[in-house]
Design a protein around this motif. Structure first.
Motif, PDB file in Angstrom:
ATOM      1  N   LYS A  59       3.906 -14.801   8.670  1.00  0.00           N
ATOM      2  CA  LYS A  59       2.878 -15.415   7.823  1.00  0.00           C
ATOM      3  C   LYS A  59       1.516 -14.798   8.095  1.00  0.00           C
ATOM      4  O   LYS A  59       0.694 -14.627   7.191  1.00  0.00           O
ATOM      5  N   CYS A  60       1.272 -14.498   9.352  1.00  0.00           N
ATOM      6  CA  CYS A  60       0.096 -13.754   9.777  1.00  0.00           C
ATOM      7  C   CYS A  60       0.580 -12.705  10.770  1.00  0.00           C
ATOM      8  O   CYS A  60       1.655 -12.833  11.355  1.00  0.00           O
ATOM      9  N   SER A  61      -0.207 -11.659  10.963  1.00  0.00           N
ATOM     10  CA  SER A  61       0.183 -10.610  11.885  1.00  0.00           C
ATOM     11  C   SER A  61      -1.042  -9.830  12.329  1.00  0.00           C
ATOM     12  O   SER A  61      -2.120  -9.961  11.744  1.00  0.00           O
ATOM     13  N   TRP A  62      -0.860  -9.031  13.370  1.00  0.00           N
ATOM     14  CA  TRP A  62      -1.968  -8.196  13.819  1.00  0.00           C
ATOM     15  C   TRP A  62      -1.443  -6.907  14.435  1.00  0.00           C
ATOM     16  O   TRP A  62      -0.303  -6.828  14.874  1.00  0.00           O
ATOM     17  N   ARG A  63      -2.290  -5.908  14.438  1.00  0.00           N
ATOM     18  CA  ARG A  63      -1.985  -4.678  15.149  1.00  0.00           C
ATOM     19  C   ARG A  63      -3.286  -3.961  15.470  1.00  0.00           C
ATOM     20  O   ARG A  63      -4.313  -4.189  14.809  1.00  0.00           O
ATOM     21  N   GLU A 102       5.544 -11.040  19.176  1.00  0.00           N
ATOM     22  CA  GLU A 102       4.288 -11.543  19.737  1.00  0.00           C
ATOM     23  C   GLU A 102       3.079 -11.175  18.893  1.00  0.00           C
ATOM     24  O   GLU A 102       1.981 -11.682  19.122  1.00  0.00           O
ATOM     25  N   GLN A 103       3.271 -10.296  17.902  1.00  0.00           N
ATOM     26  CA  GLN A 103       2.187  -9.955  17.000  1.00  0.00           C
ATOM     27  C   GLN A 103       2.334 -10.625  15.638  1.00  0.00           C
ATOM     28  O   GLN A 103       1.626 -10.275  14.689  1.00  0.00           O
ATOM     29  N   LEU A 104       3.233 -11.592  15.559  1.00  0.00           N
ATOM     30  CA  LEU A 104       3.495 -12.305  14.317  1.00  0.00           C
ATOM     31  C   LEU A 104       3.283 -13.796  14.498  1.00  0.00           C
ATOM     32  O   LEU A 104       3.555 -14.351  15.568  1.00  0.00           O
ATOM     33  N   PHE A 105       2.797 -14.430  13.454  1.00  0.00           N
ATOM     34  CA  PHE A 105       2.743 -15.891  13.407  1.00  0.00           C
ATOM     35  C   PHE A 105       3.852 -16.377  12.488  1.00  0.00           C
ATOM     36  O   PHE A 105       3.901 -15.984  11.317  1.00  0.00           O
ATOM     37  N   GLU A 106       4.742 -17.175  13.024  1.00  0.00           N
ATOM     38  CA  GLU A 106       5.872 -17.714  12.274  1.00  0.00           C
ATOM     39  C   GLU A 106       6.619 -16.615  11.508  1.00  0.00           C
ATOM     40  O   GLU A 106       6.896 -16.722  10.318  1.00  0.00           O
ATOM     41  N   GLY A 107       6.913 -15.550  12.231  1.00  0.00           N
ATOM     42  CA  GLY A 107       7.747 -14.500  11.671  1.00  0.00           C
ATOM     43  C   GLY A 107       7.097 -13.613  10.639  1.00  0.00           C
ATOM     44  O   GLY A 107       7.776 -12.810  10.001  1.00  0.00           O
ATOM     45  N   GLY A 163     -13.012   4.122  19.341  1.00  0.00           N
ATOM     46  CA  GLY A 163     -12.347   3.160  20.208  1.00  0.00           C
ATOM     47  C   GLY A 163     -11.282   2.366  19.471  1.00  0.00           C
ATOM     48  O   GLY A 163     -10.934   2.663  18.321  1.00  0.00           O
ATOM     49  N   GLU A 164     -10.774   1.339  20.117  1.00  0.00           N
ATOM     50  CA  GLU A 164      -9.720   0.521  19.522  1.00  0.00           C
ATOM     51  C   GLU A 164     -10.259  -0.331  18.385  1.00  0.00           C
ATOM     52  O   GLU A 164     -11.378  -0.850  18.442  1.00  0.00           O
ATOM     53  N   LEU A 165      -9.452  -0.471  17.326  1.00  0.00           N
ATOM     54  CA  LEU A 165      -9.782  -1.329  16.190  1.00  0.00           C
ATOM     55  C   LEU A 165      -8.651  -2.336  16.014  1.00  0.00           C
ATOM     56  O   LEU A 165      -7.477  -2.011  16.186  1.00  0.00           O
ATOM     57  N   LEU A 166      -9.015  -3.549  15.640  1.00  0.00           N
ATOM     58  CA  LEU A 166      -8.055  -4.631  15.444  1.00  0.00           C
ATOM     59  C   LEU A 166      -7.971  -4.987  13.969  1.00  0.00           C
ATOM     60  O   LEU A 166      -9.000  -5.195  13.311  1.00  0.00           O
ATOM     61  N   PHE A 167      -6.741  -5.083  13.452  1.00  0.00           N
ATOM     62  CA  PHE A 167      -6.506  -5.511  12.078  1.00  0.00           C
ATOM     63  C   PHE A 167      -5.662  -6.780  12.119  1.00  0.00           C
ATOM     64  O   PHE A 167      -4.592  -6.794  12.735  1.00  0.00           O
ATOM     65  N   VAL A 168      -6.154  -7.831  11.475  1.00  0.00           N
ATOM     66  CA  VAL A 168      -5.470  -9.122  11.454  1.00  0.00           C
ATOM     67  C   VAL A 168      -5.202  -9.504  10.003  1.00  0.00           C
ATOM     68  O   VAL A 168      -6.136  -9.586   9.196  1.00  0.00           O
TER      69      VAL A 168
END
Length: 310
Positions: free
Chosen positions: A146-150, A139-144, A157-162
């Motif tokens: 190609k893109c990802s996030w965590r 669920e954190q991957l695009f097409e296995g 506080g919380e930080l997002l990396f895409v």
């Protein structure tokens, strides 16, 4: 449609938001850090190391292992071109242990570069097979992959990396997925990790223009963009008016770094130290050589301070 006002402030680091290079007597990596500080490591293109040896990459993992507690290293990211010939197992297999030396220490997020996916062929089979952040759920991957996030928890506080790998700029599905992730975390400061975004002179590349207009501009939580691909180091600082009232609401710092191995130097990466006074120290360092700054000492393209990091 609400009008976005975009003001580009240029690449010079003499702006109100950035100081000049560190004073010569200041040690970039001095310890102890003040309470509340944390560090993000940015690894640029490493593909040329597959032509020689992997000591430069291993040295990054070793440095992280030795400093992750003292420097509160939260995450390492790789901006792509991990290997030279990505359409085959050979280089990936050789690079894998070196990448593991980073992955085993801290959360790791990577964006595929053109060398990793066969250029404009965008063939992701081998990258998906060998990518080092394999612990990420689907669920954190695009097409296995190609893109990802965590996300990571930090003292602020919380930080997002895409991460957005090399892609066909006309692929609408990429924008839809990335913007969906950013919208779902709209209250979380976001770092965009990608490959081809800035040219050596800090102008937007062709791909960079698409990502800027279609991802950075419409998402007010995007604060930083990390990229490689073009050989150099530079910074582009852009002010954005997100609410259309004519006053800038957000400053986006877009950092290019790509230090390829030559006969003299290897293993350079970026150490981003976020300090509790709200500033960010940016250093360029090679643990392999124990050397600061690829070009010249205290080069303002490589070593500088951002006074208002968020």
């Amino acid at each position: 449609m609400r009008k976005k006002i975009i003001r580009f402030l240029g690449a010079a680091l003499t702006l109100a938001a950035c100081t000049a290079a560190f004073a010569a007597e200041k040690e970039h990596l001095s310890l102890p850090l003040p309470e509340g500080a944390f560090t993000v490591v940015v690894v640029p293109d490493t593909q040329n190391m597959t032509l020689f040896d992997f000591g430069g990459v291993r040295s990054i993992g070793k440095w992280i292992a030795e400093n992750k507690e003292a420097r509160n290293i939260l995450i390492a990211v790789h901006t792509g071109d991990i290997v030279t010939g990505g359409l085959g197992d050979k280089n990936w297999e050789k690079m894998s242990p070196a990448l593991a030396s980073i992955r085993e220490q801290v959360p790791f997020l990577t964006a595929a570069g053109n060398h990793d996916v066969g250029g404009k062929a965008f063939l992701y089979d081998y990258y998906r097979k060998w990518r080092p952040d394999t612990e990420l759920p689907e669920e954190q991957l695009f097409e296995g992959g190609k893109c990802s996030w965590r996300t990571v928890e930090s003292p602020v506080g919380e930080l997002l990396f895409v991460a957005v790998g090399s892609f066909d700029v006309k692929d609408e599905a990429v924008y839809e997925w990335v913007n969906g992730v950013l919208a779902a975390h709209k209250d979380t400061p976001a770092f965009l990790v990608t490959h081809d975004y800035l040219l050596y002179n800090a102008e937007l590349s062709g791909t960079g223009k698409y990502l800027f207009e279609r991802v950075v501009v419409p998402n007010p939580n995007v604060k930083y963009v990390f990229c490689g691909h073009n050989a150099d180091a530079n910074t582009r600082v852009t002010e954005l008016d997100d609410d259309g009232d004519g006053t800038p609401d957000r400053t986006v710092y877009q950092l290019l770094m790509n230090m390829q191995r030559d006969d003299r130097k290897t293993g350079y990466f970026r150490i981003l130290t976020f300090l509790p006074d709200g500033s960010l120290d940016v250093a360029c360092y090679s643990a392999f050589l124990d050397d600061y700054d690829y070009f010249t000492k205290l080069d303002p393209r490589e070593s500088f301070t951002i006074e208002r990091a968020f």
